[in-house]
Write a protein that holds these residues in place. Sequence first.
Motif, PDB file in Angstrom:
ATOM      1  N   ALA A  68      26.549 -16.758  36.500  1.00 37.18           N
ATOM      2  CA  ALA A  68      25.456 -17.686  36.554  1.00 37.18           C
ATOM      3  C   ALA A  68      24.131 -17.084  35.537  1.00 37.18           C
ATOM      4  O   ALA A  68      23.585 -18.164  34.809  1.00 37.18           O
ATOM      5  CB  ALA A  68      24.703 -17.647  38.151  1.00 37.18           C
ATOM      6  N   ILE A  69      24.040 -15.678  35.372  1.00 41.79           N
ATOM      7  CA  ILE A  69      23.130 -15.259  34.465  1.00 41.79           C
ATOM      8  C   ILE A  69      23.631 -15.514  33.119  1.00 41.79           C
ATOM      9  O   ILE A  69      22.699 -15.819  32.259  1.00 41.79           O
ATOM     10  CB  ILE A  69      23.150 -13.780  34.742  1.00 41.79           C
ATOM     11  N   MET A  70      25.056 -15.658  32.563  1.00 40.79           N
ATOM     12  CA  MET A  70      25.534 -15.776  31.541  1.00 40.79           C
ATOM     13  C   MET A  70      25.147 -17.214  31.143  1.00 40.79           C
ATOM     14  O   MET A  70      24.804 -17.520  29.941  1.00 40.79           O
ATOM     15  CB  MET A  70      27.155 -15.768  31.407  1.00 40.79           C
ATOM     16  N   SER A  71      25.518 -18.101  32.015  1.00 36.74           N
ATOM     17  CA  SER A  71      24.960 -19.434  31.733  1.00 36.74           C
ATOM     18  C   SER A  71      23.428 -19.682  31.602  1.00 36.74           C
ATOM     19  O   SER A  71      22.984 -20.441  30.597  1.00 36.74           O
ATOM     20  CB  SER A  71      25.392 -20.440  32.800  1.00 36.74           C
ATOM     21  N   ILE A  72      22.660 -18.871  32.427  1.00 35.58           N
ATOM     22  CA  ILE A  72      21.066 -19.151  32.096  1.00 35.58           C
ATOM     23  C   ILE A  72      20.747 -18.558  30.872  1.00 35.58           C
ATOM     24  O   ILE A  72      19.944 -18.935  30.242  1.00 35.58           O
ATOM     25  CB  ILE A  72      20.512 -18.569  33.346  1.00 35.58           C
ATOM     26  N   TYR A  73      21.229 -17.476  30.525  1.00 37.06           N
ATOM     27  CA  TYR A  73      21.272 -16.796  29.365  1.00 37.06           C
ATOM     28  C   TYR A  73      21.468 -17.834  28.058  1.00 37.06           C
ATOM     29  O   TYR A  73      20.622 -17.973  27.229  1.00 37.06           O
ATOM     30  CB  TYR A  73      22.012 -15.415  29.069  1.00 37.06           C
ATOM     31  N   PHE A 247       2.041 -12.600  41.721  1.00 35.98           N
ATOM     32  CA  PHE A 247       2.200 -13.194  43.145  1.00 35.98           C
ATOM     33  C   PHE A 247       3.498 -13.355  43.939  1.00 35.98           C
ATOM     34  O   PHE A 247       3.787 -13.019  45.041  1.00 35.98           O
ATOM     35  CB  PHE A 247       1.372 -14.626  42.994  1.00 35.98           C
ATOM     36  N   MET A 248       4.532 -14.007  43.242  1.00 36.07           N
ATOM     37  CA  MET A 248       5.701 -14.224  43.418  1.00 36.07           C
ATOM     38  C   MET A 248       6.990 -13.141  43.695  1.00 36.07           C
ATOM     39  O   MET A 248       7.618 -13.010  44.625  1.00 36.07           O
ATOM     40  CB  MET A 248       6.540 -15.314  42.601  1.00 36.07           C
ATOM     41  N   ILE A 249       6.622 -12.288  42.844  1.00 30.59           N
ATOM     42  CA  ILE A 249       7.989 -11.053  42.858  1.00 30.59           C
ATOM     43  C   ILE A 249       7.705 -10.117  44.208  1.00 30.59           C
ATOM     44  O   ILE A 249       8.617 -10.014  44.809  1.00 30.59           O
ATOM     45  CB  ILE A 249       7.760 -10.334  41.296  1.00 30.59           C
ATOM     46  N   PRO A 250       6.274  -9.811  44.345  1.00 32.16           N
ATOM     47  CA  PRO A 250       6.396  -8.951  45.723  1.00 32.16           C
ATOM     48  C   PRO A 250       6.943  -9.771  47.181  1.00 32.16           C
ATOM     49  O   PRO A 250       7.177  -9.085  48.022  1.00 32.16           O
ATOM     50  CB  PRO A 250       4.857  -8.537  45.717  1.00 32.16           C
ATOM     51  N   ARG A 251       6.946 -10.971  46.968  1.00 27.00           N
ATOM     52  CA  ARG A 251       7.164 -11.721  48.274  1.00 27.00           C
ATOM     53  C   ARG A 251       8.544 -12.288  48.039  1.00 27.00           C
ATOM     54  O   ARG A 251       8.868 -12.789  48.880  1.00 27.00           O
ATOM     55  CB  ARG A 251       6.315 -13.094  48.308  1.00 27.00           C
ATOM     56  N   GLY A 252       9.369 -11.781  47.065  1.00 20.59           N
ATOM     57  CA  GLY A 252      10.858 -12.120  47.016  1.00 20.59           C
ATOM     58  C   GLY A 252      11.162 -13.630  46.593  1.00 20.59           C
ATOM     59  O   GLY A 252      12.336 -14.142  46.998  1.00 20.59           O
ATOM     60  N   TRP A 253      10.209 -14.132  46.004  1.00 17.79           N
ATOM     61  CA  TRP A 253      10.356 -15.557  45.615  1.00 17.79           C
ATOM     62  C   TRP A 253      11.092 -15.693  44.315  1.00 17.79           C
ATOM     63  O   TRP A 253      11.610 -16.954  43.952  1.00 17.79           O
ATOM     64  CB  TRP A 253       9.138 -16.499  45.724  1.00 17.79           C
ATOM     65  N   VAL A 254      11.014 -14.547  43.570  1.00 18.20           N
ATOM     66  CA  VAL A 254      11.853 -14.762  42.311  1.00 18.20           C
ATOM     67  C   VAL A 254      13.208 -14.216  42.541  1.00 18.20           C
ATOM     68  O   VAL A 254      13.515 -13.238  42.274  1.00 18.20           O
ATOM     69  CB  VAL A 254      11.086 -14.053  41.167  1.00 18.20           C
ATOM     70  N   THR A 255      14.108 -15.072  42.545  1.00 14.17           N
ATOM     71  CA  THR A 255      15.437 -14.787  42.754  1.00 14.17           C
ATOM     72  C   THR A 255      16.469 -15.394  41.607  1.00 14.17           C
ATOM     73  O   THR A 255      16.065 -16.179  40.974  1.00 14.17           O
ATOM     74  CB  THR A 255      16.130 -14.995  44.084  1.00 14.17           C
ATOM     75  N   ILE A 256      17.801 -15.181  41.593  1.00 13.98           N
ATOM     76  CA  ILE A 256      18.653 -15.671  40.760  1.00 13.98           C
ATOM     77  C   ILE A 256      18.796 -17.234  40.986  1.00 13.98           C
ATOM     78  O   ILE A 256      18.675 -17.957  40.241  1.00 13.98           O
ATOM     79  CB  ILE A 256      20.112 -15.135  40.808  1.00 13.98           C
ATOM     80  N   ASP A 257      19.086 -17.593  42.466  1.00 17.76           N
ATOM     81  CA  ASP A 257      18.944 -19.066  42.799  1.00 17.76           C
ATOM     82  C   ASP A 257      18.060 -19.580  42.131  1.00 17.76           C
ATOM     83  O   ASP A 257      18.067 -20.803  41.833  1.00 17.76           O
ATOM     84  CB  ASP A 257      19.226 -19.100  44.169  1.00 17.76           C
ATOM     85  N   SER A 258      16.615 -19.136  42.613  1.00 17.03           N
ATOM     86  CA  SER A 258      15.414 -19.958  42.197  1.00 17.03           C
ATOM     87  C   SER A 258      15.240 -20.055  40.762  1.00 17.03           C
ATOM     88  O   SER A 258      14.719 -20.947  40.205  1.00 17.03           O
ATOM     89  CB  SER A 258      14.063 -19.213  42.754  1.00 17.03           C
ATOM     90  N   PHE A 259      15.593 -19.167  40.005  1.00 15.15           N
ATOM     91  CA  PHE A 259      15.597 -19.097  38.600  1.00 15.15           C
ATOM     92  C   PHE A 259      16.449 -20.041  38.135  1.00 15.15           C
ATOM     93  O   PHE A 259      15.989 -20.857  37.129  1.00 15.15           O
ATOM     94  CB  PHE A 259      15.715 -17.782  37.947  1.00 15.15           C
TER      95      PHE A 259
END
Length: 497
Positions: A68-73, A247-259
């Motif tokens: 997934a990271i490879m495709s996003i990259y 704001f989002m990173i400490p709350r765990g909102w920035v994930t591979i799936d959300s990105f």
Amino acid sequence: MSEMNKQKIVSSVPQTGFFGHPKGLFTLFFTEFWERFSYYGMRAILVYYMYYEVSKGGLGFDQSTALAIMSIYGSLVYMSGVIGGWIADRILGPSRSVFYGGIFIMLGHIALAVPGNIPMFFVSMVLIVIGTGMLKPNVSSIVGDMYSETDARRDSGFSIFYMGINFGAFIAPLIVGEVGMKHNFHLGFAIAAVGMFFGLLLFVLTKKKNLGLAGTIVPNPLSPAERKRTALVVIIALIVIGAALIFMIPRGWVTIDSFVTFIGILGILIPICYFVTMYFSSKTSTVERSRLLAYIPLFVAGVMFWAIQEQGATILAAYADNRTDLSIGGFSISPAWFQSLNPLFIITLSPLFALLWTKLGNRQPTIPKKFSIGLVFAGLSFVVILIPGTLAGENALVNPLWLVLSYFVVVLGELCISPVGLSATTKLAPTAFSAQTMSLWFLTNAAAQALNASIVDLYTPETETLYFGIIGGASIVLGILLFLIAPVIQRAMKGIR
């Protein structure tokens, strides 16, 4: 850019000197050769670097996450071309954008070459994304600058240019793949950095003599008021993005799936915004608006094609590593070497396709029909690769010749779409948005890989036949549909073939 400027640029470029083409094609051919050497060398080992265990020199990511990271990259690399095209059109011009982009790419590979940790990995990704976005669409735009709109050598020139891309892409996995997979990943990345350095050196030393004015003119420069407004928008955007991340990173909102979801949305919205902006611009003529409408189905076809072709570096790379018998006559081959198959076949077949289009002249298939043929071949490449798994079962290692055949078939499609798409883009682009329209073409790849990031985790040995069958079948159906509506698209091109 006015017609007078276009003619002035063409006149400034020595029109013979490289296989009957403008002399500047030599400079751009080898600049792109070294840039692609660095990029495809890095890419040949990057997915393995991500999912190999730390004890084997990798980062230890889960394989589905790495894919997934490879495709996003890959999506971000091509998506950044929008920014690179805008910078070239409004601020720097294509030539300086190519130079600065090469600097960023080289620094990105150097960052990967330094043994470090996951943060260093993501820093390198940012640098390479920015650099490729500035370099790749603009070097292709300069190729278009060297030919007049009526020059019959144009498609052939882009095919030769495309060979330069693939010479670098062919050699890189053999060298970087061998060093990175069998010795040290970071040493492999260092070789990629050296490749980009050679590309920059060649460009700087030969551009003045060979390229004339090509790439030096800013087509649609910002006015002083626009510069201030743009700077303010950039500053505000950076502040908003920074605040959102804090704001989002400490709350765990920035994930591979959300990105992945976010990039997927961008992959759809950015092209739509570009089409709308160019279509309704006062700088776009009535004929250019018609050509933009004709470009839309070609864009959709490009997305479908690259969604299949780019899985050669993700799904098929993992397939080579996990599902393929890599022992031939007692000799063990590297899974990274399969990444050389695509460019090898392109190098072999590009001259034949260039000769074919030249020989056919006005009798050759129209641009939409070439795209439709390319889509059918892309679909067939996935039909080919589902056969061995279906016959041998999900746990058996398959003969590597099946992978070879799949790469071969998709290349037949690529030669009907990729160089033709580059050439068509320079022909159909509104004059005021020349570099940005080239960026739009590269967004076909960005949108495709954003789509792939959402679907690669659906692939497993158990779902292999269904996965390849559905995607391959969809491409074949779309190709047939495009062939049927090709005459309508051709009329909307207003004289462009």
